[in-house]
Scaffold this active site. Structure first.
Site, PDB file in Angstrom:
ATOM      1  CD  GLU A 162       0.081 -12.641   1.838  1.00  0.00           C
ATOM      2  OE1 GLU A 162      -0.518 -13.657   2.227  1.00  0.00           O
ATOM      3  OE2 GLU A 162       0.824 -11.968   2.563  1.00  0.00           O
ATOM      4  CB  CYS A 267      -0.559  -5.789   4.537  1.00  0.00           C
ATOM      5  SG  CYS A 267       0.582  -6.793   3.585  1.00  0.00           S
ATOM      6  CE  LYS A 327      -5.276 -12.235   0.080  1.00  0.00           C
ATOM      7  NZ  LYS A 327      -5.250 -11.063  -0.753  1.00  0.00           N
TER       8      LYS A 327
HETATM    9  C1  UGA Z   1      -3.211  -5.778   1.108  1.00  0.00           C
HETATM   10  C2  UGA Z   1      -3.579  -4.747   0.019  1.00  0.00           C
HETATM   11  O1  UGA Z   1      -4.835  -5.097  -0.558  1.00  0.00           O
HETATM   12  C3  UGA Z   1      -2.503  -4.720  -1.079  1.00  0.00           C
HETATM   13  O2  UGA Z   1      -2.820  -3.703  -2.020  1.00  0.00           O
HETATM   14  C4  UGA Z   1      -1.157  -4.426  -0.429  1.00  0.00           C
HETATM   15  O3  UGA Z   1      -0.104  -4.454  -1.388  1.00  0.00           O
HETATM   16  C5  UGA Z   1      -0.864  -5.465   0.633  1.00  0.00           C
HETATM   17  O4  UGA Z   1      -1.921  -5.457   1.616  1.00  0.00           O
HETATM   18  C6  UGA Z   1       0.455  -5.111   1.275  1.00  0.00           C
HETATM   19  O5  UGA Z   1       0.546  -4.058   1.906  1.00  0.00           O
HETATM   20  O6  UGA Z   1       1.448  -5.834   1.052  1.00  0.00           O
HETATM   21  P1  UGA Z   1      -3.400  -8.452   1.352  1.00  0.00           P
HETATM   22  O7  UGA Z   1      -3.024  -8.236   2.781  1.00  0.00           O
HETATM   23  O8  UGA Z   1      -2.699  -9.489   0.554  1.00  0.00           O
HETATM   24  O9  UGA Z   1      -3.210  -7.069   0.515  1.00  0.00           O
HETATM   25  O10 UGA Z   1      -4.927  -8.845   1.315  1.00  0.00           O
HETATM   26  P2  UGA Z   1      -6.322  -8.150   0.993  1.00  0.00           P
HETATM   27  O11 UGA Z   1      -6.942  -8.842  -0.156  1.00  0.00           O
HETATM   28  O12 UGA Z   1      -6.209  -6.703   0.914  1.00  0.00           O
HETATM   29  O13 UGA Z   1      -7.136  -8.562   2.307  1.00  0.00           O
HETATM   30  C7  UGA Z   1      -6.755  -8.131   3.606  1.00  0.00           C
HETATM   31  C8  UGA Z   1      -7.750  -8.588   4.637  1.00  0.00           C
HETATM   32  O14 UGA Z   1      -8.978  -7.880   4.503  1.00  0.00           O
HETATM   33  C9  UGA Z   1      -8.124 -10.059   4.562  1.00  0.00           C
HETATM   34  O15 UGA Z   1      -8.192 -10.594   5.870  1.00  0.00           O
HETATM   35  C10 UGA Z   1      -9.497 -10.068   3.922  1.00  0.00           C
HETATM   36  O16 UGA Z   1     -10.271 -11.183   4.272  1.00  0.00           O
HETATM   37  C11 UGA Z   1     -10.078  -8.773   4.465  1.00  0.00           C
HETATM   38  N1  UGA Z   1     -11.135  -8.203   3.615  1.00  0.00           N
HETATM   39  C12 UGA Z   1     -10.855  -7.745   2.376  1.00  0.00           C
HETATM   40  C13 UGA Z   1     -12.431  -8.107   4.128  1.00  0.00           C
HETATM   41  O17 UGA Z   1     -12.711  -8.507   5.266  1.00  0.00           O
HETATM   42  N2  UGA Z   1     -13.400  -7.531   3.345  1.00  0.00           N
HETATM   43  C14 UGA Z   1     -13.135  -7.059   2.093  1.00  0.00           C
HETATM   44  O18 UGA Z   1     -14.075  -6.537   1.448  1.00  0.00           O
HETATM   45  C15 UGA Z   1     -11.841  -7.174   1.597  1.00  0.00           C
END
Ligand code: UGA
Length: 439
Positions: A162, A267, A327
């Site tokens: 997202e 997710c 996020k």
């Molecule tokens: C995630 C996956 O990254 C996608 O590849 C997948 O398609 C999607 O889930 C899904 O299954 O539909 P998303 O949930 O949109 O995507 O967001 P991310 O960018 O992955 O972040 C997820 C969470 O992890 C957020 O709360 C973010 O703040 C946290 N995060 C991410 C961290 O705390 N540290 C990081 O280094 C990266």
């Protein structure tokens, strides 16, 4: 190619709009009448950078349509993607009621060969269950033909994030297709041909596991970084340097090592739960993943403890919150860490003021007794501290002098290490990041 998309949530709508942008004619459908009404007016029902513009363009080009029924969409399409929700049940299992229902309806309206593709994140072996549901519900004329089955099922898991979903769709690291027939493989390869990307071809179950494994592995990286951040605080090390030093190793890589207040969203939390359950059911106790989940919960609790420790008495204090979405670049509040953190602070009697550039409408449905502000300075006014919960770009541009002047106490708890390079201590703030070795 004519493609149907059932379900216009984040995944379905973005996939539909993008498939139409790479040359296909797409027919989307949803059982939410209100949502469909809005989409038929040409209005995107979610906030995703660039989506509204692309959607408007494709509708004008007559390459993107919103249908009233699954029957209508599926009659017009050769390939139908199922992108409906798979919420978690209380026991962590994915609830596949919607998937089954859609499969049944597709079967009932089948008049010629169709390829049915699961796009929703589903437990392993769901492909087979979809196949059975379709077989059982096929119109009589096909059943009578016996061996000549007029459909294939495939899995094509989604890796979009997202906030950057369109860019992710257009430039994927890979496309995974799980197929059981040459025809299904060829159709899916043709669909994704314009992207000129690497295509991993496997069977349906392996494709389903690739999705579970990818999300769970990324969640593991985050929890690992968060666990490290706790150690860094205790021994006086800096998590930013530690993860930088690790990330240059190509075998580790720098991404998804940002320590913070834990992962959220629709997710990771749900998919980690579902993978733990799936493993349990198949006879394997996935202790590693259980620890990932626990570490994620503990990270939020530790952040609240830090605020309690530094602010001393929480009751009656005005706490200004910057960012509510799980996020940046999204209005999505599902499983946002902000929900747990704010609820805990409110339970202790804190008065919360908050601002988020996109998620306030969603947040208003969740939080009670909270003041929503129009900008960062309104949040900061008379606050005893500021708490950063989402790393929006807009928050990077603040005028710290102005901020300090309006706050009751210049204290910042930075749950995303957003201000890591701003030397806020030098500007007169009491500044606490995550894992910076200063607790
Ligand atoms: C995630 C996956 O990254 C996608 O590849 C997948 O398609 C999607 O889930 C899904 O299954 O539909 P998303 O949930 O949109 O995507 O967001 P991310 O960018 O992955 O972040 C997820 C969470 O992890 C957020 O709360 C973010 O703040 C946290 N995060 C991410 C961290 O705390 N540290 C990081 O280094 C990266």
């Amino acid at each position: 190619m004519n493609i149907g998309i059932v379900g216009t949530g984040y995944v379905g709508l973005v996939t539909g709009v993008c498939l139409s942008a790479i040359g296909h004619t797409v027919y989307c459908v949803d059982n939410d009448r209100e949502k469909l009404k809005t989409l038929r007016k040409g209005i995107a029902t979610i906030y995703e950078p660039g989506l509204q513009e692309l959607m408007t363009k494709q509708i004008k080009k007559k390459k993107l349509f919103f249908c009233e029924t699954i029957k209508e969409a599926s009659k017009k399409s050769l390939v139908i993607f199922i992108a409906v929700g798979t919420p978690s049940k209380k026991n962590g299992d994915a609830d596949l009621t919607y998937v089954e229902n859609v499969a049944r309806q597709i079967a009932l309206s089948m008049d010629s060969y169709k390829l049915i593709v699961e796009k929703s994140t589903v437990p392993a072996a769901t492909g087979r269950r979809i196949e059975n549901t379709i077989k059982v519900n096929l119109p009589k004329k096909f059943k009578e033909r016996g061996h000549n089955v007029p459909f294939d099922v495939a899995s094509n898991p989604e890796f979009l994030r997202e906030g950057s979903a369109i860019a992710d769709f257009m430039n994927p690291d890979r496309v995974v297709i799980g197929v059981e027939s040459k025809k299904a493989e060829e159709l899916l390869k043709e669909i994704y041909k314009p992207l000129k990307t690497r295509i991993v071809v496997t069977n349906i179950t392996s494709a389903e596991i690739i999705k579970h494994a990818s999300n769970s592995f990324l969640a593991t990286k985050i929890s690992f970084a968060n666990a490290l951040s706790q150690i860094c605080d205790k021994v006086g090390a800096d998590i930013l340097k530690v993860t930088e030093g690790m990330g240059y190793d190509k075998r580790i890589g720098p991404s998804f090592l940002n320590a913070g207040i834990g992962f959220g969203g629709s997710c990771f939390p749900k998919d980690v739960d579902a993978f733990i359950r799936l493993s349990e059911k198949s006879g394997y106790d996935f202790n590693l993943l259980k620890a990932v989940r626990l570490t994620n919960e503990e990270q939020k609790a530790a952040f609240v403890r830090l605020i309690e420790d530094k602010l001393w008495i929480i009751k009656g204090k005005k706490i200004g919150v910057l960012g509510l979405a799980f996020k940046p670049n999204t209005d999505d509040m599902r499983n946002a860490p902000s929900v747990d953190i704010i609820t805990r602070l409110q339970a202790e009697g804190a008065k919360i003021k908050a601002y988020d550039p996109q998620a306030m409408d969603q947040a208003k449905k969740i939080f009670k007794g909270m003041t929503f502000c129009q900008n960062v300075y309104a949040v900061a006014k008379d606050s005893d501290c500021l708490v950063v919960l989402t790393e929006w770009d807009e928050f990077r541009q603040v005028d710290f002098k102005r901020l300090k002047n309006v706050m009751r106490q210049p204290m910042i708890f930075d749950g995303r290490n957003l201000y890591k390079n701003d030397h806020l201590d030098d500007l007169g703030f009491e500044y606490f990041g995550i894992g910076r070795g200063v607790v």
